[in-house]
Write an enzyme that holds these catalytic residues in place. Structure first.
Site, PDB file in Angstrom:
ATOM      1  N   CYS A 124     -29.830   6.867 -18.907  1.00 53.59           N
ATOM      2  CA  CYS A 124     -31.145   6.463 -19.326  1.00 53.59           C
ATOM      3  C   CYS A 124     -32.251   5.525 -20.275  1.00 53.59           C
ATOM      4  CB  CYS A 124     -31.475   7.376 -20.595  1.00 53.59           C
ATOM      5  SG  CYS A 124     -30.914   9.248 -20.376  1.00 53.59           S
ATOM      6  N   ASP A 125     -31.650   4.155 -19.920  1.00 57.02           N
ATOM      7  CA  ASP A 125     -32.500   3.234 -20.758  1.00 57.02           C
ATOM      8  C   ASP A 125     -32.394   1.928 -19.227  1.00 57.02           C
ATOM      9  OD1 ASP A 125     -35.202   2.174 -21.032  1.00 57.02           O
ATOM     10  OD2 ASP A 125     -33.546   1.720 -22.795  1.00 57.02           O
ATOM     11  N   LEU A 126     -32.082   1.919 -18.236  1.00 60.67           N
ATOM     12  CA  LEU A 126     -32.332   1.128 -16.462  1.00 60.67           C
ATOM     13  C   LEU A 126     -33.056   0.218 -16.869  1.00 60.67           C
ATOM     14  CD1 LEU A 126     -29.465   2.804 -14.793  1.00 60.67           C
ATOM     15  CD2 LEU A 126     -28.476   0.970 -15.812  1.00 60.67           C
TER      16      LEU A 126
ATOM     17  N   ASN B 273     -31.353  -4.625 -19.374  1.00 60.05           N
ATOM     18  CA  ASN B 273     -30.342  -4.137 -19.922  1.00 60.05           C
ATOM     19  C   ASN B 273     -28.629  -4.346 -19.225  1.00 60.05           C
ATOM     20  OD1 ASN B 273     -31.970  -2.593 -22.385  1.00 60.05           O
ATOM     21  ND2 ASN B 273     -31.635  -0.802 -21.462  1.00 60.05           N
TER      22      ASN B 273
ATOM     23  N   THR C 216     -38.100   3.119 -21.346  1.00 58.10           N
ATOM     24  CA  THR C 216     -38.543   2.683 -21.597  1.00 58.10           C
ATOM     25  C   THR C 216     -40.013   2.704 -20.420  1.00 58.10           C
ATOM     26  OG1 THR C 216     -37.255   0.913 -22.028  1.00 58.10           O
ATOM     27  CG2 THR C 216     -39.361   0.376 -20.763  1.00 58.10           C
TER      28      THR C 216
END
Length: 169
Positions: free
Chosen positions: A8-10, A14, A46
């Site tokens: 959920c935050d690629l 990261n 993000t």
């Protein structure tokens, strides 16, 4: 995904690359169980890399199912930026524009990667743009499907200079 987790935050920061050249995904702070339901209270990520289903939940437009397609979207946004030096849907608008403008921009296709970087093949470009589709069901449904489809494309993409920073672990 094989462990039923959706990151959920690629985003570029990261994904770290080891000294052996192996990409490593870090920061699972906003991860979900696969096919979990996101609500305004529990969604994170993000904004420039968030899939529309995450933004809809963030905006309080009901609940959204989070699945592997959510990460496929974030990965595609990252690849787009690495190959073009631009975010697929431009910078995050000022707060006064609200989250709705983010959703509206995501309803349209971003500019072709091939147009911005002719070294990228049209087939690769098409697949990445498909991964950025507004509707999750129109994206590759899993990382495995994306890998399979990528393996069918000529991978001879020349190296390009990228504004992204590299980190060693």
């Amino acid at each position: 995904h094989a462990q039923n987790i959706v990151h959920c935050d690629l985003k570029p920061t990261n994904v770290l690359v080891t000294s052996e050249g192996k990409p490593t995904l870090v920061d699972f702070n906003v991860a979900f169980r696969q096919n979990a339901v996101a609500s305004p209270a529990n969604v994170g990520g993000t904004l420039p890399y968030m899939a529309p289903e995450q933004i809809r939940a963030f905006a309080g437009e009901g609940y959204s199912t989070i699945g592997p397609q959510t990460d496929v979207y974030g990965l595609a946004a990252t690849i787009y930026e690495l190959l073009t030096g631009k975010l697929p849907f431009g910078a995050v608008p000022p707060a006064d524009d609200g989250v709705q403008s983010l959703l509206e921009r995501r309803r349209t296709k971003p500019q072709s990667i091939h147009d911005l970087n002719p070294q990228v093949s049209p087939a690769f470009d098409g697949l990445i743009l498909e991964c950025l589709d507004y509707e999750p069901e129109l994206r590759p449904q899993s990382a495995e499907e994306l890998i399979e489809r990528l393996s069918q494309i000529d991978q001879s993409v020349p190296k390009v200079e990228s504004p992204a920073k590299r980190a060693s672990i």
